[in-house]
Motif scaffolding. Structure first.
Motif, PDB file in Angstrom:
ATOM      1  N   VAL A 156      22.426 -34.488 -11.223  1.00  0.00           N
ATOM      2  CA  VAL A 156      21.835 -35.821 -11.332  1.00  0.00           C
ATOM      3  C   VAL A 156      22.061 -36.517 -10.005  1.00  0.00           C
ATOM      4  O   VAL A 156      23.094 -36.325  -9.361  1.00  0.00           O
ATOM      5  CB  VAL A 156      22.433 -36.644 -12.498  1.00  0.00           C
ATOM      6  CG1 VAL A 156      22.082 -36.013 -13.833  1.00  0.00           C
ATOM      7  CG2 VAL A 156      23.936 -36.800 -12.362  1.00  0.00           C
TER       8      VAL A 156
ATOM      9  N   ASP B 195      24.298 -29.213 -19.030  1.00  0.00           N
ATOM     10  CA  ASP B 195      22.954 -28.778 -19.393  1.00  0.00           C
ATOM     11  C   ASP B 195      21.870 -29.176 -18.388  1.00  0.00           C
ATOM     12  O   ASP B 195      20.684 -29.156 -18.701  1.00  0.00           O
ATOM     13  CB  ASP B 195      22.586 -29.261 -20.794  1.00  0.00           C
ATOM     14  CG  ASP B 195      22.654 -30.772 -20.936  1.00  0.00           C
ATOM     15  OD1 ASP B 195      23.115 -31.449 -19.991  1.00  0.00           O
ATOM     16  OD2 ASP B 195      22.243 -31.280 -21.997  1.00  0.00           O
ATOM     17  N   CYS B 196      22.273 -29.547 -17.165  1.00  0.00           N
ATOM     18  CA  CYS B 196      21.283 -29.768 -16.114  1.00  0.00           C
ATOM     19  C   CYS B 196      21.888 -29.397 -14.765  1.00  0.00           C
ATOM     20  O   CYS B 196      23.100 -29.385 -14.596  1.00  0.00           O
ATOM     21  CB  CYS B 196      20.746 -31.198 -16.109  1.00  0.00           C
ATOM     22  SG  CYS B 196      21.892 -32.472 -15.588  1.00  0.00           S
ATOM     23  N   GLN B 197      21.025 -29.089 -13.828  1.00  0.00           N
ATOM     24  CA  GLN B 197      21.461 -28.643 -12.501  1.00  0.00           C
ATOM     25  C   GLN B 197      22.254 -29.731 -11.770  1.00  0.00           C
ATOM     26  O   GLN B 197      23.272 -29.459 -11.166  1.00  0.00           O
ATOM     27  CB  GLN B 197      20.236 -28.231 -11.672  1.00  0.00           C
ATOM     28  CG  GLN B 197      20.543 -27.542 -10.376  1.00  0.00           C
ATOM     29  CD  GLN B 197      21.095 -26.139 -10.581  1.00  0.00           C
ATOM     30  OE1 GLN B 197      20.805 -25.481 -11.563  1.00  0.00           O
ATOM     31  NE2 GLN B 197      21.909 -25.691  -9.661  1.00  0.00           N
TER      32      GLN B 197
ATOM     33  N   TYR C  42      26.731 -32.926 -15.801  1.00  0.00           N
ATOM     34  CA  TYR C  42      26.400 -32.444 -17.144  1.00  0.00           C
ATOM     35  C   TYR C  42      26.271 -30.932 -17.109  1.00  0.00           C
ATOM     36  O   TYR C  42      25.783 -30.365 -16.129  1.00  0.00           O
ATOM     37  CB  TYR C  42      25.083 -33.042 -17.640  1.00  0.00           C
ATOM     38  CG  TYR C  42      25.081 -34.550 -17.695  1.00  0.00           C
ATOM     39  CD1 TYR C  42      25.769 -35.226 -18.693  1.00  0.00           C
ATOM     40  CD2 TYR C  42      24.385 -35.296 -16.746  1.00  0.00           C
ATOM     41  CE1 TYR C  42      25.764 -36.610 -18.745  1.00  0.00           C
ATOM     42  CE2 TYR C  42      24.380 -36.681 -16.790  1.00  0.00           C
ATOM     43  CZ  TYR C  42      25.063 -37.327 -17.789  1.00  0.00           C
ATOM     44  OH  TYR C  42      25.060 -38.694 -17.831  1.00  0.00           O
TER      45      TYR C  42
END
Length: 140
Positions: free
Chosen positions: A131, A127-129, A125
Motif C-alpha cells: 500500500v 493479502d496485497c503486494q 497487509y
C-alpha cells in the motif's frame, strides 16, 4: 558499411538532431528503508520496510557530456544517504508525510524539472503486494 557505428567512442558526433535526448530522468527503484512509520498500535514500537521509487527529470543541460567523475553530475549517493538519514532521524505517522518530505528534499535541488515520488509499505497487509502513495508534477 562502415564499422564506425559499432565503436561507441566514434558514434557521438554522428547522432542526428532528431535522435538527441530531450529529457534526462534519473530513476531509483525500490530503495528499501527501515522507517518508524504508522499510527496503529502494532506499528508504534518497531521499524518497518518502506520502498521508495523516484523519477527525477533534470534539465537537459546537466546531462553529463563525458565519463569524468569529477564533472558536475547527480550522484545517487546523495539520494541514498539523504533518504536514509531522513527516516533514521524521525518518526512518521503517515506515508503521505514521508512522501512529501522526500519530494521537498529533491525539489529543493538545482536543475530539477519534474519529480515523481512513490512510497509504499510492502508488509502492511498479507493479502496485497503493498500500500502506498505517490506525489508527482509529471503530466498525466
Amino acid at each position: 558499411m562502415s564499422d564506425t557505428i559499432f565503436r561507441p567512442e566514434s558514434a557521438r558526433g554522428l547522432i542526428p538532431d532528431h535522435l538527441q535526448p530531450t529529457t534526462y530522468v534519473l530513476h531509483v527503484e525500490d530503495l528499501m528503508l527501515m522507517a518508524a512509520i504508522g499510527f496503529h498500535s502494532h506499528e508504534l514500537d518497531k521499524r518497518q520496510r518502506v520502498l521508495v521509487n523516484l523519477d527525477i527529470e533534470l534539465e537537459k543541460a546537466v546531462l553529463p557530456t563525458n565519463d569524468d567523475i569529477n564533472a558536475d553530475f547527480w550522484n545517487y549517493d546523495y539520494i541514498h544517504q539523504t533518504l536514509s538519514e531522513l527516516v533514521e532521524k524521525r518518526r512518521f505517522n503517515l506515508q503521505e508525510t514521508l512522501a512529501q518530505e522526500i519530494y521537498d528534499l529533491i525539489a529543493a535541488r538545482a536543475h530539477v524539472r519534474r519529480i515523481k515520488v512513490f512510497v509504499r509499505k510492502p508488509d502492511a497487509y498479507q493479502d496485497c503486494q503493498s500500500v502506498g502513495v505517490s506525489l508527482s508534477n509529471f503530466p498525466n
